[in-house]
Motif scaffolding. Structure first.
Motif, PDB file in Angstrom:
ATOM      1  N   LEU A  25       0.651  -1.192  -0.098  1.00  0.00           N
ATOM      2  CA  LEU A  25       0.116  -0.054   0.129  1.00  0.00           C
ATOM      3  C   LEU A  25       1.106   1.344  -0.040  1.00  0.00           C
ATOM      4  N   GLN A  26       2.253   1.080   0.319  1.00  0.00           N
ATOM      5  CA  GLN A  26       3.059   2.221   0.278  1.00  0.00           C
ATOM      6  C   GLN A  26       4.041   2.056  -0.939  1.00  0.00           C
ATOM      7  N   HIS A  27       3.870   1.259  -1.798  1.00  0.00           N
ATOM      8  CA  HIS A  27       4.766   0.785  -2.974  1.00  0.00           C
ATOM      9  C   HIS A  27       4.817   2.059  -3.934  1.00  0.00           C
ATOM     10  N   PRO A  28       5.852   2.197  -4.600  1.00  0.00           N
ATOM     11  CA  PRO A  28       6.001   3.598  -5.505  1.00  0.00           C
ATOM     12  C   PRO A  28       5.332   3.238  -6.858  1.00  0.00           C
ATOM     13  N   ASN A  29       5.021   2.066  -7.000  1.00  0.00           N
ATOM     14  CA  ASN A  29       4.309   1.510  -8.365  1.00  0.00           C
ATOM     15  C   ASN A  29       2.661   1.683  -8.000  1.00  0.00           C
ATOM     16  N   GLU A  30       2.250   2.517  -8.777  1.00  0.00           N
ATOM     17  CA  GLU A  30       0.573   2.438  -8.533  1.00  0.00           C
ATOM     18  C   GLU A  30      -0.150   1.415  -8.936  1.00  0.00           C
ATOM     19  N   TYR A  31       0.187   0.295  -9.701  1.00  0.00           N
ATOM     20  CA  TYR A  31      -0.460  -1.101 -10.055  1.00  0.00           C
ATOM     21  C   TYR A  31      -0.250  -1.909  -8.709  1.00  0.00           C
ATOM     22  N   ILE A  32       0.766  -1.922  -8.003  1.00  0.00           N
ATOM     23  CA  ILE A  32       0.932  -2.598  -7.025  1.00  0.00           C
ATOM     24  C   ILE A  32      -0.174  -2.164  -5.815  1.00  0.00           C
ATOM     25  N   ARG A  33      -0.057  -0.910  -5.564  1.00  0.00           N
ATOM     26  CA  ARG A  33      -0.934  -0.210  -4.766  1.00  0.00           C
ATOM     27  C   ARG A  33      -2.613  -0.696  -5.128  1.00  0.00           C
ATOM     28  N   SER A  42      -3.037   3.011   6.293  1.00  0.00           N
ATOM     29  CA  SER A  42      -2.295   3.072   4.823  1.00  0.00           C
ATOM     30  C   SER A  42      -3.546   3.171   3.975  1.00  0.00           C
ATOM     31  N   VAL A  43      -4.733   2.540   3.854  1.00  0.00           N
ATOM     32  CA  VAL A  43      -5.716   2.683   3.104  1.00  0.00           C
ATOM     33  C   VAL A  43      -6.254   3.981   2.708  1.00  0.00           C
ATOM     34  N   ALA A  44      -6.480   4.678   4.010  1.00  0.00           N
ATOM     35  CA  ALA A  44      -6.956   6.020   3.980  1.00  0.00           C
ATOM     36  C   ALA A  44      -5.771   7.092   3.338  1.00  0.00           C
ATOM     37  N   ALA A  45      -4.531   6.633   3.399  1.00  0.00           N
ATOM     38  CA  ALA A  45      -3.568   7.699   2.940  1.00  0.00           C
ATOM     39  C   ALA A  45      -3.392   7.351   1.426  1.00  0.00           C
ATOM     40  N   ASN A  46      -4.217   6.587   0.588  1.00  0.00           N
ATOM     41  CA  ASN A  46      -4.457   6.434  -0.726  1.00  0.00           C
ATOM     42  C   ASN A  46      -5.336   7.104  -1.276  1.00  0.00           C
ATOM     43  N   PRO A 105      -5.583   8.052 -10.422  1.00  0.00           N
ATOM     44  CA  PRO A 105      -6.840   7.679 -10.304  1.00  0.00           C
ATOM     45  C   PRO A 105      -6.967   6.241 -10.271  1.00  0.00           C
ATOM     46  N   PHE A 106      -6.194   5.422 -10.613  1.00  0.00           N
ATOM     47  CA  PHE A 106      -6.306   3.950 -10.720  1.00  0.00           C
ATOM     48  C   PHE A 106      -6.111   3.534  -9.068  1.00  0.00           C
ATOM     49  N   VAL A 107      -5.291   4.074  -8.532  1.00  0.00           N
ATOM     50  CA  VAL A 107      -5.022   3.819  -6.822  1.00  0.00           C
ATOM     51  C   VAL A 107      -6.278   4.502  -6.082  1.00  0.00           C
ATOM     52  N   ARG A 108      -6.739   5.614  -6.225  1.00  0.00           N
ATOM     53  CA  ARG A 108      -7.750   6.494  -5.652  1.00  0.00           C
ATOM     54  C   ARG A 108      -8.990   5.533  -5.858  1.00  0.00           C
ATOM     55  N   ARG A 109      -9.208   5.208  -7.028  1.00  0.00           N
ATOM     56  CA  ARG A 109     -10.579   4.502  -7.240  1.00  0.00           C
ATOM     57  C   ARG A 109     -10.910   3.360  -6.529  1.00  0.00           C
ATOM     58  N   HIS A 110      -9.859   2.392  -6.176  1.00  0.00           N
ATOM     59  CA  HIS A 110      -9.704   1.402  -5.441  1.00  0.00           C
ATOM     60  C   HIS A 110      -9.500   1.498  -4.061  1.00  0.00           C
ATOM     61  N   ALA A 111      -8.978   2.779  -3.618  1.00  0.00           N
ATOM     62  CA  ALA A 111      -8.803   3.339  -2.344  1.00  0.00           C
ATOM     63  C   ALA A 111     -10.210   3.380  -1.922  1.00  0.00           C
ATOM     64  N   PHE A 112     -11.038   4.030  -2.499  1.00  0.00           N
ATOM     65  CA  PHE A 112     -12.629   4.350  -2.055  1.00  0.00           C
ATOM     66  C   PHE A 112     -13.387   3.046  -1.893  1.00  0.00           C
ATOM     67  N   SER A 113     -13.184   2.078  -2.979  1.00  0.00           N
ATOM     68  CA  SER A 113     -13.696   0.887  -2.847  1.00  0.00           C
ATOM     69  C   SER A 113     -13.440  -0.018  -1.712  1.00  0.00           C
ATOM     70  N   ALA A 114     -11.927   0.204  -1.241  1.00  0.00           N
ATOM     71  CA  ALA A 114     -11.529  -0.331  -0.003  1.00  0.00           C
ATOM     72  C   ALA A 114     -12.347  -0.017   1.281  1.00  0.00           C
ATOM     73  N   SER A 130     -14.634   7.148 -12.694  1.00  0.00           N
ATOM     74  CA  SER A 130     -14.765   5.912 -12.149  1.00  0.00           C
ATOM     75  C   SER A 130     -14.314   6.131 -10.544  1.00  0.00           C
ATOM     76  N   ALA A 131     -13.303   6.885 -10.262  1.00  0.00           N
ATOM     77  CA  ALA A 131     -13.048   7.250  -9.109  1.00  0.00           C
ATOM     78  C   ALA A 131     -14.090   8.295  -8.349  1.00  0.00           C
ATOM     79  N   ARG A 132     -14.627   9.086  -8.857  1.00  0.00           N
ATOM     80  CA  ARG A 132     -15.517  10.059  -8.457  1.00  0.00           C
ATOM     81  C   ARG A 132     -16.744   9.146  -8.094  1.00  0.00           C
ATOM     82  N   ARG A 133     -17.175   8.342  -8.992  1.00  0.00           N
ATOM     83  CA  ARG A 133     -18.323   7.269  -8.785  1.00  0.00           C
ATOM     84  C   ARG A 133     -18.164   6.667  -7.347  1.00  0.00           C
TER      85      ARG A 133
END
Length: 284
Positions: free
Chosen positions: A106-114, A136-140, A146-155, A189-192
């Motif tokens: 969740l702190q990885h520099p690669n956004e795909y891994i996050r 760590s989830v809230a920090a994302n 946006p790929f990270v943000r949309r999955h952070a909201f879902s989490a 997608s992230a906004r939704r």
């Protein structure tokens, strides 16, 4: 007792020694062989095999791999493997090491891994595993990608939907963070996902946000966020009589001119189910 299954995937289990061969490949240093072994282990688990002694091998020899393919296969493996002891029902002690890996991801520099790690957290149901990961989830939620943000909201939404999930989110900061993110978010997608998360965490605030932006709902395009708004209206009106029902209906009527025929059909169905007025039925 056999677990229920709605999908049958053909997989040739092959030799009875396959489990030992998988173990040997996982312990080796060949990345390609290790990925193939993880894939076989996943298929065997999906086919009904338990592989009880393989989990410790995975923790020892796969957990620290930096290969992106192996990381993704590891998350798939962790999603379907039994994470609790069969007799006591307690979470396996080795999962403590897994939690450390997830926090690192969740702190990885690669956004795909996050992103894929956040998506994996949506499948977890063990509060003892999720609780140390919540910060760590809230920090994302405000990550640059946006790929990270949309999955952070879902989490966040998935955590909140669990029994006592609101307690896992520690303070009441989550609704504030999500509501601010909806206004600033540019990715559709992230906004939704942010709006759906606000509906899960604080429905009253989601309704207030929707009514405060009633004149601009028709401009929320593409229609991902509009569809989420229609779903919220349906739930609010159907659960209990709302004094704002007339305002909700006006919002839906404003969406009947959307450029997507599928979305117009959905809005018309919502309008018919919420209003018995002849004029509204004529508009639908």
């Amino acid at each position: 007792m056999e677990k229920p299954c709605t999908l049958l995937v053909h997989f040739d289990k092959g030799s009875p020694w396959m489990a030992s061969e998988i173990k040997a490949d996982l312990e080796g240093s060949d990345v390609a062989a290790k990925a193939d072994a993880m894939n076989c282990a996943i298929m065997l688990l999906l086919y009904g095999e338990t592989l009880p002694h393989l989990f410790l091998t995975v923790v020892r020899y796969v957990l620290l791999s930096e290969d992106h393919t192996i990381k993704k296969l590891l998350l798939l493996y962790l999603e379907i493997v039994d994470r609790r002891e069969p007799k006591s029902g307690r979470v396996l002690p080795e999962m403590i090491l897994v939690v450390g890996l997830l926090r690192k991801n969740l702190q990885h520099p690669n956004e795909y891994i996050r992103g894929v790690t956040l998506r994996f957290l949506c499948r977890l149901s063990e509060p003892e595993l999720l609780e140390p990961l919540v910060p760590s989830v809230a920090a994302n939620l405000d990550h640059r990608h946006p790929f990270v943000r949309r999955h952070a909201f879902s989490a966040v939404s998935a955590v909140y939907s669990l029994p006592h999930g609101g307690d896992l989110l520690l303070s009441g900061d989550a609704p504030d963070l999500v509501e601010r993110a909806i206004a600033a978010e540019q990715d559709a997608s992230a906004r939704r996902n942010a709006f759906v998360t606000l509906c899960a965490c604080a429905r009253e605030r989601a309704v207030a946000y929707l009514l405060a932006n009633a004149d601009r709902v028709a401009e929320w395009w593409p229609g991902l966020l509009q569809m989420a708004a229609v779903d919220l209206i349906r739930k609010v009106v159907c659960l209990s009589p709302s004094p704002d029902k007339g305002r909700f209906i006006k919002i839906i009527v404003s969406l009947l001119s959307a450029p997507s025929s599928a979305f117009v059909h959905e809005s018309a169905g919502a309008l018919v189910s919420l209003s018995s007025a002849p004029t509204d039925k004529f508009l639908a």
